[in-house]
Motif scaffolding. Sequence first.
Motif, PDB file in Angstrom:
ATOM      1  N   GLU A  61       5.652   8.406  10.432  1.00 40.30           N
ATOM      2  CA  GLU A  61       5.840   8.793   9.030  1.00 40.30           C
ATOM      3  C   GLU A  61       7.316   8.744   8.650  1.00 40.30           C
ATOM      4  O   GLU A  61       7.660   8.350   7.522  1.00 40.30           O
ATOM      5  CB  GLU A  61       5.278  10.188   8.784  1.00 40.30           C
ATOM      6  CG  GLU A  61       3.767  10.276   8.879  1.00 40.30           C
ATOM      7  CD  GLU A  61       3.269  10.466  10.316  1.00 40.30           C
ATOM      8  OE1 GLU A  61       4.081  10.316  11.261  1.00 40.30           O
ATOM      9  OE2 GLU A  61       2.073  10.760  10.479  1.00 40.30           O
ATOM     10  N   LEU A  62       8.195   9.119   9.600  1.00 39.86           N
ATOM     11  CA  LEU A  62       9.628   9.043   9.323  1.00 39.86           C
ATOM     12  C   LEU A  62      10.065   7.599   9.130  1.00 39.86           C
ATOM     13  O   LEU A  62      10.844   7.289   8.221  1.00 39.86           O
ATOM     14  CB  LEU A  62      10.421   9.691  10.464  1.00 39.86           C
ATOM     15  CG  LEU A  62      11.941   9.659  10.328  1.00 39.86           C
ATOM     16  CD1 LEU A  62      12.403  10.353   9.050  1.00 39.86           C
ATOM     17  CD2 LEU A  62      12.608  10.301  11.554  1.00 39.86           C
ATOM     18  N   ASP A  63       9.549   6.701   9.961  1.00 44.51           N
ATOM     19  CA  ASP A  63       9.883   5.281   9.809  1.00 44.51           C
ATOM     20  C   ASP A  63       9.441   4.769   8.447  1.00 44.51           C
ATOM     21  O   ASP A  63      10.168   4.015   7.789  1.00 44.51           O
ATOM     22  CB  ASP A  63       9.226   4.475  10.921  1.00 44.51           C
ATOM     23  CG  ASP A  63       9.540   2.990  10.822  1.00 44.51           C
ATOM     24  OD1 ASP A  63      10.736   2.631  10.806  1.00 44.51           O
ATOM     25  OD2 ASP A  63       8.596   2.184  10.740  1.00 44.51           O
ATOM     26  N   GLU A  64       8.256   5.177   8.005  1.00 40.38           N
ATOM     27  CA  GLU A  64       7.771   4.757   6.691  1.00 40.38           C
ATOM     28  C   GLU A  64       8.665   5.286   5.579  1.00 40.38           C
ATOM     29  O   GLU A  64       8.956   4.573   4.599  1.00 40.38           O
ATOM     30  CB  GLU A  64       6.328   5.241   6.498  1.00 40.38           C
ATOM     31  CG  GLU A  64       5.330   4.529   7.398  1.00 40.38           C
ATOM     32  CD  GLU A  64       3.961   5.179   7.373  1.00 40.38           C
ATOM     33  OE1 GLU A  64       3.804   6.213   6.679  1.00 40.38           O
ATOM     34  OE2 GLU A  64       3.043   4.666   8.049  1.00 40.38           O
ATOM     35  N   LEU A  65       9.127   6.534   5.728  1.00 35.56           N
ATOM     36  CA  LEU A  65      10.032   7.110   4.734  1.00 35.56           C
ATOM     37  C   LEU A  65      11.341   6.325   4.672  1.00 35.56           C
ATOM     38  O   LEU A  65      11.828   5.972   3.584  1.00 35.56           O
ATOM     39  CB  LEU A  65      10.321   8.573   5.082  1.00 35.56           C
ATOM     40  CG  LEU A  65      11.367   9.280   4.203  1.00 35.56           C
ATOM     41  CD1 LEU A  65      10.842   9.490   2.790  1.00 35.56           C
ATOM     42  CD2 LEU A  65      11.770  10.620   4.830  1.00 35.56           C
ATOM     43  N   LEU A  66      11.913   6.040   5.837  1.00 37.47           N
ATOM     44  CA  LEU A  66      13.185   5.304   5.876  1.00 37.47           C
ATOM     45  C   LEU A  66      13.018   3.885   5.344  1.00 37.47           C
ATOM     46  O   LEU A  66      13.910   3.361   4.664  1.00 37.47           O
ATOM     47  CB  LEU A  66      13.727   5.276   7.309  1.00 37.47           C
ATOM     48  CG  LEU A  66      14.056   6.626   7.944  1.00 37.47           C
ATOM     49  CD1 LEU A  66      14.562   6.441   9.372  1.00 37.47           C
ATOM     50  CD2 LEU A  66      15.078   7.395   7.120  1.00 37.47           C
ATOM     51  N   ALA A  67      11.882   3.262   5.639  1.00 35.49           N
ATOM     52  CA  ALA A  67      11.629   1.907   5.126  1.00 35.49           C
ATOM     53  C   ALA A  67      11.539   1.913   3.608  1.00 35.49           C
ATOM     54  O   ALA A  67      12.046   0.993   2.935  1.00 35.49           O
ATOM     55  CB  ALA A  67      10.338   1.352   5.726  1.00 35.49           C
ATOM     56  N   THR A  68      10.925   2.943   3.053  1.00 39.68           N
ATOM     57  CA  THR A  68      10.829   3.057   1.596  1.00 39.68           C
ATOM     58  C   THR A  68      12.205   3.235   0.986  1.00 39.68           C
ATOM     59  O   THR A  68      12.554   2.591  -0.017  1.00 39.68           O
ATOM     60  CB  THR A  68       9.929   4.248   1.216  1.00 39.68           C
ATOM     61  OG1 THR A  68       8.606   4.007   1.721  1.00 39.68           O
ATOM     62  CG2 THR A  68       9.855   4.408  -0.297  1.00 39.68           C
ATOM     63  N   GLN A  69      13.027   4.095   1.589  1.00 37.21           N
ATOM     64  CA  GLN A  69      14.385   4.305   1.078  1.00 37.21           C
ATOM     65  C   GLN A  69      15.200   3.020   1.171  1.00 37.21           C
ATOM     66  O   GLN A  69      15.946   2.675   0.249  1.00 37.21           O
ATOM     67  CB  GLN A  69      15.072   5.415   1.878  1.00 37.21           C
ATOM     68  CG  GLN A  69      14.460   6.791   1.677  1.00 37.21           C
ATOM     69  CD  GLN A  69      15.142   7.839   2.533  1.00 37.21           C
ATOM     70  OE1 GLN A  69      16.267   7.679   2.974  1.00 37.21           O
ATOM     71  NE2 GLN A  69      14.438   8.924   2.792  1.00 37.21           N
ATOM     72  N   GLN A  70      15.041   2.313   2.273  1.00 34.62           N
ATOM     73  CA  GLN A  70      15.751   1.039   2.454  1.00 34.62           C
ATOM     74  C   GLN A  70      15.382   0.058   1.354  1.00 34.62           C
ATOM     75  O   GLN A  70      16.253  -0.596   0.760  1.00 34.62           O
ATOM     76  CB  GLN A  70      15.395   0.470   3.826  1.00 34.62           C
ATOM     77  CG  GLN A  70      15.927  -0.914   4.112  1.00 34.62           C
ATOM     78  CD  GLN A  70      15.262  -1.505   5.343  1.00 34.62           C
ATOM     79  OE1 GLN A  70      15.161  -0.866   6.389  1.00 34.62           O
ATOM     80  NE2 GLN A  70      14.781  -2.729   5.228  1.00 34.62           N
ATOM     81  N   ALA A  71      14.089  -0.061   1.066  1.00 33.39           N
ATOM     82  CA  ALA A  71      13.630  -0.992   0.035  1.00 33.39           C
ATOM     83  C   ALA A  71      14.154  -0.596  -1.337  1.00 33.39           C
ATOM     84  O   ALA A  71      14.544  -1.462  -2.145  1.00 33.39           O
ATOM     85  CB  ALA A  71      12.105  -1.038   0.022  1.00 33.39           C
ATOM     86  N   GLU A  72      14.206   0.702  -1.619  1.00 39.05           N
ATOM     87  CA  GLU A  72      14.711   1.170  -2.912  1.00 39.05           C
ATOM     88  C   GLU A  72      16.182   0.826  -3.079  1.00 39.05           C
ATOM     89  O   GLU A  72      16.619   0.404  -4.159  1.00 39.05           O
ATOM     90  CB  GLU A  72      14.512   2.684  -3.026  1.00 39.05           C
ATOM     91  CG  GLU A  72      13.061   3.103  -3.204  1.00 39.05           C
ATOM     92  CD  GLU A  72      12.874   4.600  -3.045  1.00 39.05           C
ATOM     93  OE1 GLU A  72      13.854   5.294  -2.693  1.00 39.05           O
ATOM     94  OE2 GLU A  72      11.741   5.088  -3.270  1.00 39.05           O
TER      95      GLU A  72
END
Length: 204
Positions: A61-72
């Motif tokens: 879940e943390l990886d998914e959060l960081l990936a979302t922030q990266q994309a933003e």
Amino acid sequence: TLDERSRLTAAVELAALEEDILADRDAAIAAHRRVLTLDPEHGPSQAALDRLLTAAGAWRELDELLATQQAEIEEGSALRATGPAVDLRFRRAELHAHRLGDLDGALDLVDEVLARQPTHAGARALLTGALTLSTHRMRAAQALEPIYKREQRQAELVHVLGVQLDAHRVAGDADAVFELTVRCAELREHELADAPGAFELWSA
């Protein structure tokens, strides 16, 4: 709208209550997720979720959060090449390597980091660490080769070429073995002043 702002304010207050007053980590995670559905770039909730997911060991879940922030960050941004997006990529690489058991995914992310920031020390350290692993040393050596060549780090270059040479010997690829033997021998003789080492390569 006023209604949207009110809902966001209420969601933020609930998240603070769950985390700071009630100390209910799971409820706080859910509340901060609710905030982010209303405002995907809400910094305090992003930071809180990062902290809470880390404490919970919820690495996927943390990886998914960081990936979302990266994309933003990267979407239409000049920060795509450096800065926060690169840092997020490297954090994800560490997660994949050390928490998710996904070294292939980690090295994919490291490749992306180094494409944007070739001097990134953490990414390079992760690659050199992979040189010690029989399953990934060839890939790591191939990724480090252009870096060492560009920086004229001849001893390190000979080392990673030697890793590739050993792998091609095992695979029985005579053409690659010959090419790498020539390169390593010439580097040893002309760049490292190691004539005995060059002779040893030719004799192998």
